[in-house]
Design an enzyme around this catalytic site. Structure first.
Site, mmCIF file in Angstrom:
data_model
loop_
_atom_site.group_PDB
_atom_site.id
_atom_site.type_symbol
_atom_site.label_atom_id
_atom_site.label_comp_id
_atom_site.label_asym_id
_atom_site.label_seq_id
_atom_site.Cartn_x
_atom_site.Cartn_y
_atom_site.Cartn_z
ATOM 1 N N ASP A 67 20.193 3.647 -19.184
ATOM 2 C CA ASP A 67 21.398 4.519 -17.662
ATOM 3 C C ASP A 67 21.365 5.637 -18.391
ATOM 4 O OD1 ASP A 67 21.998 4.164 -20.899
ATOM 5 O OD2 ASP A 67 24.126 2.718 -19.521
ATOM 6 N N ASN A 135 33.612 -4.958 -23.512
ATOM 7 C CA ASN A 135 34.503 -5.481 -22.285
ATOM 8 C C ASN A 135 33.044 -6.447 -21.733
ATOM 9 O OD1 ASN A 135 32.506 -3.325 -21.238
ATOM 10 N ND2 ASN A 135 33.787 -2.510 -19.583
ATOM 11 N N HIS A 137 30.037 -5.091 -20.800
ATOM 12 C CA HIS A 137 28.865 -4.734 -20.080
ATOM 13 C C HIS A 137 27.329 -4.362 -20.840
ATOM 14 C CE1 HIS A 137 30.065 0.043 -21.066
ATOM 15 N NE2 HIS A 137 29.592 -0.675 -21.968
ATOM 16 N N GLU A 142 29.042 -2.934 -15.480
ATOM 17 C CA GLU A 142 30.763 -3.007 -15.445
ATOM 18 C C GLU A 142 30.960 -4.235 -15.176
ATOM 19 O OE1 GLU A 142 32.050 -1.401 -17.868
ATOM 20 O OE2 GLU A 142 32.655 0.532 -17.587
HETATM 21 N N1 LIG Z 1 25.748 3.141 -21.182
HETATM 22 C C1 LIG Z 1 25.947 2.415 -23.054
HETATM 23 C C2 LIG Z 1 25.406 0.612 -23.324
HETATM 24 O O1 LIG Z 1 24.128 1.010 -22.722
HETATM 25 C C3 LIG Z 1 25.939 0.430 -24.835
HETATM 26 O O2 LIG Z 1 25.379 -0.860 -24.968
HETATM 27 C C4 LIG Z 1 27.331 0.199 -25.084
HETATM 28 C C5 LIG Z 1 27.893 0.627 -26.245
HETATM 29 O O3 LIG Z 1 27.446 1.471 -26.715
HETATM 30 P P1 LIG Z 1 27.920 1.284 -28.939
HETATM 31 O O4 LIG Z 1 26.221 1.234 -29.028
HETATM 32 O O5 LIG Z 1 28.531 3.179 -29.196
HETATM 33 O O6 LIG Z 1 29.041 0.168 -29.473
HETATM 34 O O7 LIG Z 1 27.663 1.895 -24.909
HETATM 35 C C6 LIG Z 1 28.193 2.537 -23.573
HETATM 36 O O8 LIG Z 1 28.530 2.287 -21.926
#
Ligand SMILES: N[C@@H]1[C@@H](O)[C@H](O)[C@@H](COP(=O)(O)O)O[C@@H]1O
Length: 241
Positions: A67, A135, A137, A142
């Site tokens: 993304d 959440n 995702h 989402e």
């Molecule tokens: N788009 C990214 C996801 O790909 C990631 O898995 C998530 C968790 O983030 P973190 O690894 O900082 O907890 O955050 C963002 O939303």
């Protein structure tokens, strides 16, 4: 789902990096699906260490990131393109044109279609690395995102925007949309590794593994994938039944 639980983060990242290095060695033209966020940072550092020590060859590897924020180009220090260059690509012998991160600027619908086409042309993704949002995702899909979705422009939910705001100086700068691989795109990867650690991920991990498969919790679809491995610490795994 194969569930690996590690007593400390160092071991967890070592195990994930080993999986990636092994794939790169056994299939030097692998297509890797990569993720951002804090979860994979130490894994990427271990890949860089290994490259420095062992010269693991990335010259034929192709990568696709999950993304990118809408409105941030490669020069923005919070763009995922910048993140990937900074943490990984700049330190490996992977040609820049073999690394793909969705484009969050320009004609977004066209960018999405081209991204899907590029993944197909590359032969599909061999190994997709994922994190999980609190959440549930995955990528920026989402809760409520269709399981049939492909790369698309996704609105971010309030909680996600708030969680991201720590990385930006003013609230106006925090992106409210992203371009993300869809759930269907992710599910087509031949193998998936999901990495999660910390107690704040425990409820999402429980619902992903033990809950119903539902679009209300995007990661729950992974129960239907034949080759998923979860790499968790004890805290993230603490609510599993
Ligand atoms: N788009 C990214 C996801 O790909 C990631 O898995 C998530 C968790 O983030 P973190 O690894 O900082 O907890 O955050 C963002 O939303």
């Amino acid at each position: 789902m194969l569930i690996n639980i590690f007593p400390d983060n160092d071991e967890l990242h070592r195990a994930v990096s080993k999986e990636i290095i092994q794939l790169v060695k056994t299939k030097p033209d692998s297509v890797l699906g990569l993720s951002t966020g804090s979860s994979p940072v130490d894994t990427y550092a271990l890949l860089v260490d290994d490259y420095k020590k062992n010269k693991t060859d990335y010259s034929s590897i192709v990568t696709f990131n999950l993304d990118e924020y809408v409105g941030l180009d490669a020069h923005h220090d919070q763009s995922y393109r910048h993140f990937m260059n900074f943490h990984l690509f700049n330190h490996l012998n992977i040609p820049a044109d073999q690394t793909h991160v969705p484009l969050g600027t320009g004609d977004l619908d066209n960018n999405c279609q081209e991204y899907e086409a590029l993944i197909q042309e590359a032969g599909g993704i061999d190994l997709q690395l994922l994190g999980i949002g609190t959440n549930g995702h995955i990528g920026f899909n989402e809760p409520g995102t269709s399981f049939e979705s492909r790369t698309h422009v996704a609105p971010l939910l309030k909680d996600t925007i708030e969680a991201n705001s720590r990385f930006f100086e003013t609230s106006e700068e925090v992106p409210t949309k992203a371009v993300t691989m869809g759930i269907k795109t992710i599910m087509e990867a031949r193998k998936i590794i999901l990495l999660a650690y910390g107690s704040h991920k425990a409820a999402a991990v429980r619902d992903m593994v033990n809950g119903e498969v539902s679009e209300d919790l995007p990661a729950s679809i992974l129960q239907k994938h034949e080759h998923v491995a979860l790499f968790l610490d004890e805290e993230a795994a603490s609510l599993l039944q």
